[in-house]
Design an enzyme around this catalytic site. Structure first.
Site, mmCIF file in Angstrom:
data_model
loop_
_atom_site.group_PDB
_atom_site.id
_atom_site.type_symbol
_atom_site.label_atom_id
_atom_site.label_comp_id
_atom_site.label_asym_id
_atom_site.label_seq_id
_atom_site.Cartn_x
_atom_site.Cartn_y
_atom_site.Cartn_z
ATOM 1 N N ASP A 103 0.856 -1.175 0.000
ATOM 2 C CA ASP A 103 0.000 0.000 0.000
ATOM 3 C C ASP A 103 0.895 1.229 0.000
ATOM 4 O O ASP A 103 2.090 1.132 0.326
ATOM 5 C CB ASP A 103 -0.933 0.007 1.212
ATOM 6 C CG ASP A 103 -2.215 0.802 0.985
ATOM 7 O OD1 ASP A 103 -2.344 1.452 -0.079
ATOM 8 O OD2 ASP A 103 -3.078 0.792 1.869
ATOM 9 N N ASP A 104 0.320 2.369 -0.353
ATOM 10 C CA ASP A 104 1.111 3.588 -0.372
ATOM 11 C C ASP A 104 1.436 4.054 1.031
ATOM 12 O O ASP A 104 2.544 4.475 1.318
ATOM 13 C CB ASP A 104 0.425 4.695 -1.171
ATOM 14 C CG ASP A 104 -1.005 4.979 -0.724
ATOM 15 O OD1 ASP A 104 -1.560 4.239 0.113
ATOM 16 O OD2 ASP A 104 -1.594 5.963 -1.232
ATOM 17 N N ASP A 107 -2.175 4.806 7.808
ATOM 18 C CA ASP A 107 -2.511 5.987 8.600
ATOM 19 C C ASP A 107 -3.019 5.537 9.956
ATOM 20 O O ASP A 107 -2.239 5.314 10.884
ATOM 21 C CB ASP A 107 -3.543 6.824 7.841
ATOM 22 C CG ASP A 107 -3.810 8.186 8.480
ATOM 23 O OD1 ASP A 107 -3.634 8.341 9.697
ATOM 24 O OD2 ASP A 107 -4.213 9.100 7.747
#
Length: 170
Positions: A103-104, A107
């Site tokens: 994933d980028d 969070d």
């Protein structure tokens, strides 16, 4: 709306990432991942994980790429998490052993936890990580503070930026 108001209320800092920086960071992630393999396939968490997954798969020579489609985020709003598409059954067999999840960023960890529950033995990697999500990933490149909004290259256009002294957020 994001808990506590809109996105600007929750994030005090901005971290803009150019295409060149993102590509360098994705390759740096690959260097770190090389010692954790071998992997037989990549699972990209869409949409943010598509670009880094392509770069990592190329660099590691992996040809089997699947996606898991999870929706929870949109600029200015975070809603309930929904898995829109799961991975192929053969990749989730054995808990995802030998699978590399990309994933980028991580969070709050909400998406990461949902994917981890589906593929508990897979190796989870992101380029960027925030403190709340760090414990859920195995490998990442850059940690940023929880109150930072990461502007990824596909979310930006070139435009004037006022100087910090004029009230621009850092």
């Amino acid at each position: 709306m994001v808990e506590g108001g809109n996105v600007d209320d929750r994030y005090d800092k901005a971290f803009p990432v150019s295409w060149e920086q993102f590509h360098r960071d994705a390759r740096a992630l690959t260097w770190r991942l090389a010692e954790h393999g071998p992997f037989h396939s990549v699972v990209a968490i869409t949409r943010g994980g598509l670009v880094p997954a392509a770069i990592v798969a190329r660099e590691l020579g992996l040809r089997v790429i699947d996606t898991i489609c999870v929706a929870s985020y949109d600029y200015g709003a975070q809603g309930d998490l929904k898995v829109l598409k799961e991975v192929k059954q053969e990749l989730s067999a054995d808990g995802g052993k030998g699978v590399l999840i990309i994933d980028d960023l991580v969070d709050t960890g909400k998406t990461a936890k949902a994917v981890r529950d589906l593929l508990p033995r897979a190796h989870f990697a992101t380029i960027y990580a925030k403190p709340s999500g760090c414990p859920l990933v195995d490998t990442f490149v850059t940690e940023v503070s929880q109150d930072t909004w990461i502007y990824l290259p596909w979310d930006m256009t070139l435009q004037f930026a006022p100087p910090i002294r004029d009230g621009a957020k850092v």
